[in-house]
Every structure is written in structure tokens, then in C-alpha cells.
Design an enzyme around this catalytic site. Structure first.
Site, PDB file in Angstrom:
ATOM      1  N   ASP A 131       0.826  -1.216   0.000  1.00 13.62           N
ATOM      2  CA  ASP A 131       0.000   0.000   0.000  1.00 13.62           C
ATOM      3  C   ASP A 131       0.859   1.264   0.000  1.00 13.62           C
ATOM      4  O   ASP A 131       0.602   2.186  -0.767  1.00 13.62           O
ATOM      5  CB  ASP A 131      -0.929  -0.014   1.226  1.00 13.62           C
ATOM      6  CG  ASP A 131      -1.891   1.174   1.243  1.00 13.62           C
ATOM      7  OD1 ASP A 131      -2.431   1.505   0.168  1.00 13.62           O
ATOM      8  OD2 ASP A 131      -2.095   1.769   2.317  1.00 13.62           O
ATOM      9  N   HIS A 148       5.009   5.217  -2.052  1.00  9.47           N
ATOM     10  CA  HIS A 148       5.326   6.489  -1.392  1.00  9.47           C
ATOM     11  C   HIS A 148       6.689   6.466  -0.688  1.00  9.47           C
ATOM     12  O   HIS A 148       7.491   7.385  -0.820  1.00  9.47           O
ATOM     13  CB  HIS A 148       4.274   6.841  -0.331  1.00  9.47           C
ATOM     14  CG  HIS A 148       2.864   6.835  -0.827  1.00  9.47           C
ATOM     15  ND1 HIS A 148       2.527   7.149  -2.117  1.00  9.47           N
ATOM     16  CD2 HIS A 148       1.692   6.559  -0.188  1.00  9.47           C
ATOM     17  CE1 HIS A 148       1.210   7.076  -2.253  1.00  9.47           C
ATOM     18  NE2 HIS A 148       0.684   6.710  -1.106  1.00  9.47           N
ATOM     19  N   LYS A 187      -0.548  11.319  13.431  1.00  7.49           N
ATOM     20  CA  LYS A 187      -0.214  11.482  12.011  1.00  7.49           C
ATOM     21  C   LYS A 187       1.172  12.090  11.951  1.00  7.49           C
ATOM     22  O   LYS A 187       1.409  13.170  12.504  1.00  7.49           O
ATOM     23  CB  LYS A 187      -1.243  12.418  11.355  1.00  7.49           C
ATOM     24  CG  LYS A 187      -0.944  12.800   9.918  1.00  7.49           C
ATOM     25  CD  LYS A 187      -1.521  11.805   8.947  1.00  7.49           C
ATOM     26  CE  LYS A 187      -1.265  12.206   7.501  1.00  7.49           C
ATOM     27  NZ  LYS A 187      -1.534  11.128   6.555  1.00  7.49           N
TER      28      LYS A 187
HETATM   29  C1  BG6 Z   1      -2.576   6.082   0.124  1.00  5.49           C
HETATM   30  C2  BG6 Z   1      -2.757   4.779   0.858  1.00  5.49           C
HETATM   31  O1  BG6 Z   1      -1.891   5.876  -1.077  1.00  5.49           O
HETATM   32  O2  BG6 Z   1      -1.832   6.970   0.931  1.00  5.49           O
HETATM   33  C3  BG6 Z   1      -3.474   5.029   2.174  1.00  5.49           C
HETATM   34  O3  BG6 Z   1      -3.512   3.881   0.054  1.00  5.49           O
HETATM   35  C4  BG6 Z   1      -2.738   6.067   2.999  1.00  5.49           C
HETATM   36  O4  BG6 Z   1      -3.610   3.823   2.899  1.00  5.49           O
HETATM   37  C5  BG6 Z   1      -2.479   7.312   2.158  1.00  5.49           C
HETATM   38  O5  BG6 Z   1      -3.550   6.392   4.101  1.00  5.49           O
HETATM   39  C6  BG6 Z   1      -1.578   8.301   2.872  1.00  5.49           C
HETATM   40  O6  BG6 Z   1      -1.522   9.470   2.099  1.00  5.49           O
HETATM   41  P1  BG6 Z   1      -1.814  10.872   2.739  1.00  5.49           P
HETATM   42  O7  BG6 Z   1      -1.591  11.840   1.632  1.00  5.49           O
HETATM   43  O8  BG6 Z   1      -3.229  10.856   3.230  1.00  5.49           O
HETATM   44  O9  BG6 Z   1      -0.815  10.992   3.850  1.00  5.49           O
END
Ligand code: BG6
Length: 479
Positions: A235, A240, A328
């Protein structure tokens, strides 16, 4: 600027509601997307107005005129991803709209669906004529956007890529990762290579370790069907987090143009070695909707990587992510090595540290030691900061604007995806132990042993910033 039709496949899904429709709204509000219409499509039988109403709570303050424009330009068509005839009807409808609104036929097909559908959707899009294989200099353009994760392992990613290339040219394809559109992520290369003082220090002689953190308090939010197959590694680590690693650790690109940066990112990923790690699953995960009752899917991962090249030697790169954690926190924390403590009385001093904080508030801050006012020979760690204030573009807003303008800078090239899958497949094959952890905690208690083993330490807060490793333990006291 060009007019266009955005065909949003998966228009009733979570991603469309929370990210894509709010981003489209912002582009309308800012006057970027003029003369564009949006045709949503998905299986649910629902009115167009209802779809945008569901997205409203993720938009923030609404400008009445922009909202009205979104309402007037949003249409919906019911479609089953696997039914070819549904795409033909959709194409017919899109042509009607294009005639009615005098649009030239430029199209973005946004595939907001899971990767197992990519190949079937692409074939149906191509065979129905919804998008065509068009040369870069054709009078109209058709662009296709594929969400991450692109595939579920190296092999499936390669199959999907072959399938897409059978119908479309590379210049039409956008494999997107919204992290590359985040302000601070797109700042990493600029920060590193437009400031002279970073590059000489950017190696194993001066850097002790690097942490890349993506901690989230939220859970899987009704996405059990997808998440239980993906887990944290597919995921977010495969995409990322490895993109952030590539940007923070890559060699200097020939220029800061997107292609050169992509070359440098891809090259870096070929040197990544998997060293150690642990996985975790939050308590209660197996009771979530659409999750197998005996699921062993990881919702947490902490992995130690090394980069096998002259610059990095044995510097640990620590990647940590998890759902249902205490806060977060998305950021990159670069901890520099200790200096010999020359102070007569006050030790320890903090290790210098660079924090590139991506979320919640985008900032970068450098931790330096400076004299404590009114004392003799005493220093305290002070953050020197730059924070991005004001209303920043949403990551998906930048992403969509770039696709609309035909700019590939926010997209990943397929070789990057392949190398990232090789690393992720190796992590999976290592079968790191999976431990339970409490919701709202830092992760499994076993994390502490991993952190100790690699002398990572937790991040700590000074001012409004967090920095890598506890600053108190670093310098032996001299008497
Ligand atoms: C997404 C994932 O690509 O990125 C999610 O599928 C995750 O599980 C999210 O929560 C996090 O991205 P952001 O921009 O909300 O920090």
C-alpha cells in the site's frame, strides 16, 4: 488552455470522494480547468449530484460559483468495469457531451480502481474507442492515469505494463503516486541540490542514519477488500516510501529536469539492500469489514535498508509505517553524526538533524546547537525552520493539473516501479515476524528492540518540529 473531458472510472469510490473530486473542485475554483467536463462512471446506480455531494465534506470552504460550475459540469454513467458494451455506451455519451459543449475531444481517463482491473479496463477503453493510441503531435490528446500500487508484485506489474503498451504509447500513460505531488516531497531534490552545504555532508562520513516515517492514526476506513490483499508493504512502502527514499538518497542528477531526476531515482533503487525488519497488525484488524478472520496482513512495517554504494556504505535507512498509531506523522529525519563534545561543563549536545516534515504541516527544519542565553559554555538545540504557509495545493490537485498540462514530472516511470517491486518482494520474502499492537500506540512493543539494535531512537519534539533520535544520549559527559 485546452478544453477536456475527464472520464473518472471508479467515481463512487473512496479515492474519488476524498481526493479526486475535491482536487477537481479546487482546479475549477482556481480557474485552471476551464471548459472541462467530468464524466464519472462506476457500477452503483446513483445521481451525479449525489456523488459530488458525498465529496463536499472533504472540500472545506465552498465558493458558491465554483460549486455551481462543478455541478453543471459533472455527469455520471453507470458501468461495470468488465463489460465491454458499457464502455461503448459511455463513449457514445461522452461524444454527445463533447458535441453539446463544443469540446475538441481531449480526454483524461482516470482509472481510480485497484490494479487487478487495470488490464481489463485498458482493453475495454481501447476497444470501445474511449481512448485511442495517439501520437504526441496529434491534434487531440488522450491520457490514461493509473493509481498506485501498480500491480501486486513485480510479475503482475510487468504483465499490466505489457497490456497497457499493447494499446497506448508511453507518452499517454501516467502511473501516479500522489506523494510526488506533495509540496515538501517535490522540494527534496531542490533542497539537496540548490544549497551548497548539503551535498558535501550527504554521505556516510557525516550522516548516522535516516528515518522515513509514515505513521497514521486512521485505520483502513472501509477499504478492507483492497487492504487485506495489499498490506502496508504494497500500500505505501512500495510506492510512497521508496520514492521518498530514492529522492533523499539518490546521486546528483545531471539536471533537475524531470527525466534526469527519474534516472537518478531509478538508479538509486537498484542499490537498495534489505537488512532487517518487523511487521505488525493492530488488534481488532481481523474484525474489520472484508478482512479475513485469520488474516496475517501487516498494518505496520518497520524495515532497515542499506544502500550499497560508495556514498552510503552501512548507513541504516529506517522505513516505518503503520495504521491506527498514536499520531499522524509523515516525514524524513536525517540524523548527523556526533561531534566530539568540547564543552567543559555541559554535555551532551544534540546531534544535528534535518527534518523534512511532509504532513501534517509541511516544513523543513535544521537542528543546530546554539549558546543558551545568559549562560557560560552551555548550548541548546535550536530549530532553524522554513514552513510553507498559506493555502497549499492539494497533492491530487497538483497531480491532476500536471496530467491536464501533459507534464510527467509527477508520474513514476515503469523502471522505478519495477525496482521498487523487487525491493518490496524481497522484504516480503524475508518473512519478518508479525506482532500484534494496540490501537493508538507506537506500534508493536518489539519495535524497541529493532530500534536499539540499529541505534535509531525515537523522534523527539523541539518547538513545533520533530527530529531524529533522542538528543540527550549523544555525547559523553566530560568533567
Ligand atoms: C494512500 C494509501 O496511497 O496513501 C493510504 O492507500 C494512505 O492507505 C495514504 O492512508 C496516505 O496518504 P496521505 O496523503 O493521506 O498521507
Amino acid at each position: 488552455m485546452n478544453d477536456c473531458t475527464i472520464i473518472l472510472l471508479g467515481a463512487t469510490g473512496d479515492l474519488s470522494k476524498k481526493k479526486i473530486i475535491p482536487a477537481l473542485y479546487r482546479l475549477i475554483e482556481r480557474g485552471i480547468m476551464k471548459n472541462c467536463i467530468i464524466v464519472g462512471a462506476a457500477r452503483e446506480q446513483v445521481a451525479a449530484a449525489e456523488i459530488i455531494k458525498r465529496a463536499q465534506e472533504f472540500i472545506g470552504p465552498i465558493d458558491a460559483a465554483a460549486w455551481q460550475t462543478l455541478q453543471n459540469s459533472f455527469f455520471y454513467h453507470q458501468l461495470d468495469f468488465t463489460h465491454q458494451s458499457d464502455y461503448q455506451t459511455l463513449n457514445y455519451r461522452v461524444k454527445e457531451y463533447e458535441t453539446k459543449y463544443k469540446l475538441s475531444g481531449n480526454r483524461i481517463i482516470y482509472i481510480a480502481a485497484a490494479s487487478p482491473f487495470f488490464c481489463a479496463i485498458t482493453r475495454n477503453v481501447a476497444s470501445s474507442g474511449l481512448a485511442q493510441r495517439l501520437d504526441a503531435d496529434a491534434p487531440v490528446w488522450h491520457r490514461l492515469v493509473y493509481e498506485k500500487p501498480f500491480g501486486s508484485d513485480l510479475k503482475s506489474a510487468q504483465e499490466i505494463n505489457r497490456c497497457i503498451h499493447a494499446s497506448f504509447f508511453e507518452h499517454q500513460i501516467y502511473r501516479v503516486d500522489h506523494f510526488l505531488s506533495k509540496e515538501l516531497v517535490s522540494n527534496i531534490a531542490l533542497l539537496r541540490f540548490t544549497n551548497i552545504f548539503f551535498e558535501p555532508l550527504w554521505n556516510s562520513h557525516y550522516i548516522e542514519h535516516v528515518q522515513i516515517i509514515l505513521d497514521e492514526p486512521m485505520g483502513i476506513e472501509g477499504r478492507g477488500g483492497y487492504y487485506d490483499k495489499a498490506g502496508a508493504l504494497s500500500d505505501v512502502v512500495q510506492n510512497h516510501m521508496l520514492e521518498m527514499l530514492a529522492l533523499i538518497a539518490m546521486e546528483s542528477p545531471a539536471t533537475l529536469q524531470p527525466d534526469d531526476v527519474r534516472n537518478a531515482r531509478a538508479e538509486l533503487l537498484t542499490h537498495v539492500q534489505v537488512v532487517d525488519g518487523i511487521l505488525g497488525q493492530y488488534e481488532g484488524y481481523t474484525q474489520e469489514q472484508n478482512v479475513a478472520p485469520n488474516s496475517k496482513t501487516e498494518t505496520f512495517a518497520a524495515v532497515i535498508l542499506q544502500i550499497d554504494n560508495d556514498r552510503w556504505g552501512s548507513v541504516p535507512f529506517y522505513l516505518r509505517t503503520g495504521k491506527k498509531l498514536d499520531k499522524k506523522q509523515t516525514g524524513i529525519y536525517v540524523t548527523f553524526k556526533k561531534v566530539a563534545c568540547l564543552l567543559a561543563r555541559q554535555c551532551p549536545t544534540a546531534q544535528n538533524s534535518l527534518n523534512i516534515q511532509i504532513d501534517p504541516s509541511p516544513c523543513f527544519a535544521m537542528l543546530v546547537n546554539a549558546k543558551k542565553v545568559g549562560t557560560f559554555e552551555e548550548v541548546e538545540p535550536i530549530p532553524m525552520e522554513f514552513c510553507q504557509n498559506g493555502i497549499l495545493p492539494l497533492a491530487y490537485e497538483t497531480l491532476l493539473e500536471s496530467v491536464y498540462k501533459g507534464d510527467h514530472a509527477i508520474a513514476t516511470r515503469f523502471d522505478e516501479i519495477e525496482y521498487a517491486w523487487k525491493i518490496t518482494d524481497t522484504i516480503k520474502a524475508a518473512h519478518f515476524p508479525l506482532y500484534p499492537y494496540k490501537q493508538g500506540s507506537h506500534g508493536p512493543v518489539e519495535l524497541e528492540a529493532l530500534n536499539k539494535k540499529y541505534d535509531i531512537g525515537d523522534t523527539y519534539e523541539i518547538g513545533n518540529h520533530r527530529f531524529g533520535k533522542d538528543g540527550k544520549r549523544n555525547c559523553p559527559t566530560r568533567n
